[in-house]
Design an enzyme around this catalytic site. Structure first.
Site, PDB file in Angstrom:
ATOM      1  N   ALA A  65     -23.218 -44.609  45.325  1.00  0.00           N
ATOM      2  CA  ALA A  65     -24.427 -44.120  44.681  1.00  0.00           C
ATOM      3  C   ALA A  65     -25.083 -45.281  43.933  1.00  0.00           C
ATOM      4  O   ALA A  65     -24.469 -46.321  43.698  1.00  0.00           O
ATOM      5  CB  ALA A  65     -24.087 -42.996  43.719  1.00  0.00           C
ATOM      6  N   GLY A 108     -20.248 -42.407  47.105  1.00  0.00           N
ATOM      7  CA  GLY A 108     -21.206 -41.525  47.760  1.00  0.00           C
ATOM      8  C   GLY A 108     -21.372 -41.835  49.235  1.00  0.00           C
ATOM      9  O   GLY A 108     -21.662 -40.943  50.032  1.00  0.00           O
ATOM     10  N   GLU A 111     -18.576 -40.072  50.898  1.00  0.00           N
ATOM     11  CA  GLU A 111     -18.872 -38.641  50.837  1.00  0.00           C
ATOM     12  C   GLU A 111     -19.961 -38.265  51.844  1.00  0.00           C
ATOM     13  O   GLU A 111     -19.893 -37.204  52.483  1.00  0.00           O
ATOM     14  CB  GLU A 111     -19.292 -38.267  49.417  1.00  0.00           C
ATOM     15  CG  GLU A 111     -18.125 -38.308  48.446  1.00  0.00           C
ATOM     16  CD  GLU A 111     -18.540 -38.188  46.993  1.00  0.00           C
ATOM     17  OE1 GLU A 111     -17.946 -37.384  46.266  1.00  0.00           O
ATOM     18  OE2 GLU A 111     -19.477 -38.914  46.578  1.00  0.00           O
ATOM     19  N   GLU A 131     -14.825 -44.265  42.295  1.00  0.00           N
ATOM     20  CA  GLU A 131     -15.513 -43.834  41.076  1.00  0.00           C
ATOM     21  C   GLU A 131     -14.643 -43.941  39.829  1.00  0.00           C
ATOM     22  O   GLU A 131     -15.153 -44.181  38.732  1.00  0.00           O
ATOM     23  CB  GLU A 131     -15.992 -42.375  41.241  1.00  0.00           C
ATOM     24  CG  GLU A 131     -17.109 -42.173  42.236  1.00  0.00           C
ATOM     25  CD  GLU A 131     -16.626 -41.883  43.649  1.00  0.00           C
ATOM     26  OE1 GLU A 131     -17.435 -41.408  44.449  1.00  0.00           O
ATOM     27  OE2 GLU A 131     -15.441 -42.159  43.946  1.00  0.00           O
TER      28      GLU A 131
END
Length: 257
Positions: A65, A108, A111, A131
């Site tokens: 992200a 992300g 994911e 993360e």
């Protein structure tokens, strides 16, 4: 669109979406995710498209992200922004979605790859949920999809240490479908897409729904859902064509009806 490119005629019945923030290693900011959501909705409505490939570049599928967008946020800011509503819409894509991953698929990015239905990886691919190293945890499905894909022990280690795994480890763990050399991974993704695009798009849609339901319900309910979709296909022209072609020993010509 600024942060993705879309080719809805990449090949017959196959569309290509490319994440396009190369300087940021395709970090997933809010605008990119919104563009991706909108592009997938348009491709879902395009009758000529039967399969979608989602990719980045050789260096990174997506390295995570965009932390700069989140670093100063409060819990209420995050609640109001509701960035994961975009992910919920992407998850609802009806057509088969293949992630073609090379280089980093982290946070992300991992994911997002797992939100797709299948993953084809290059030999350089690295998957991870790091993360924890910046004081948070996966929030776009990492603790749930990764655990379902690779099992509790490996998922727990990856999430709690931020450890990356190689393409070979990902294949052995059941996270990805296949590995190809870096110069061939897009061709390998296309080969898989071609196989799927040759099938009945109506059957593919209902079959995708049924496989996904296996992760969302208990066995009896899943079997009931599968049976209902199976019966529904007998109302399609593709079922008549497919079975008639089998009887006549010829290749079927599916129309998606």
């Amino acid at each position: 669109m600024e942060f993705i490119t879309v080719d809805n005629q990449f090949e017959k019945h196959i569309a290509l979406i490319r994440l396009n923030r190369p300087k940021e290693l395709n970090a997933l900011n809010l605008q990119l995710m919104g563009e991706l959501r909108d592009a997938l909705a348009e491709l879902d409505a395009d009758d000529e498209v039967r399969v979608v490939i989602l990719t980045g570049n050789e260096k990174a599928f997506a390295a995570g992200a965009d932390i700069k967008q989140m670093a100063g946020k409060t819990a209420i800011d995050m609640l109001i922004t509701d960035q994961f509503s975009t992910w919920d819409q992407i998850k609802k894509t009806k057509k088969p979605l293949i992630a073609a991953v090379s280089g980093f698929a982290l946070g992300g990015g991992c994911e997002l790859a797992m939100t797709c239905d299948m993953i084809v990886a290059s030999e350089s691919a690295r998957f991870g949920q790091p993360e924890i190293k910046i004081g948070v945890m996966p929030g776009a499905g990492g603790t749930q999809r990764l655990t379902r894909a690779v099992g509790k022990a490996r998922a727990m280690e990856m999430v709690l240490t931020g450890k990356f795994i190689s393409a070979e480890e990902a294949l052995a763990a059941g996270l990805i479908n296949r590995i190809a050399p870096v110069e061939m991974y897009m061709e390998a993704a296309k080969d898989l897409a071609r196989e799927i695009a040759a099938m009945s798009p109506v059957a593919a849609r209902l079959a995708k729904e049924s496989v996904n339901r296996a992760f969302e319900t208990h066995l009896d309910e899943g079997l009931h859902f599968e049976r209902k979709n199976f019966y529904m296909l007998f109302a399609s022209e593709d079922q008549k064509e497919g079975m008639q072609a089998f009887v006549e020993k010829r290749k079927p010509e599916f129309k998606g009806k």
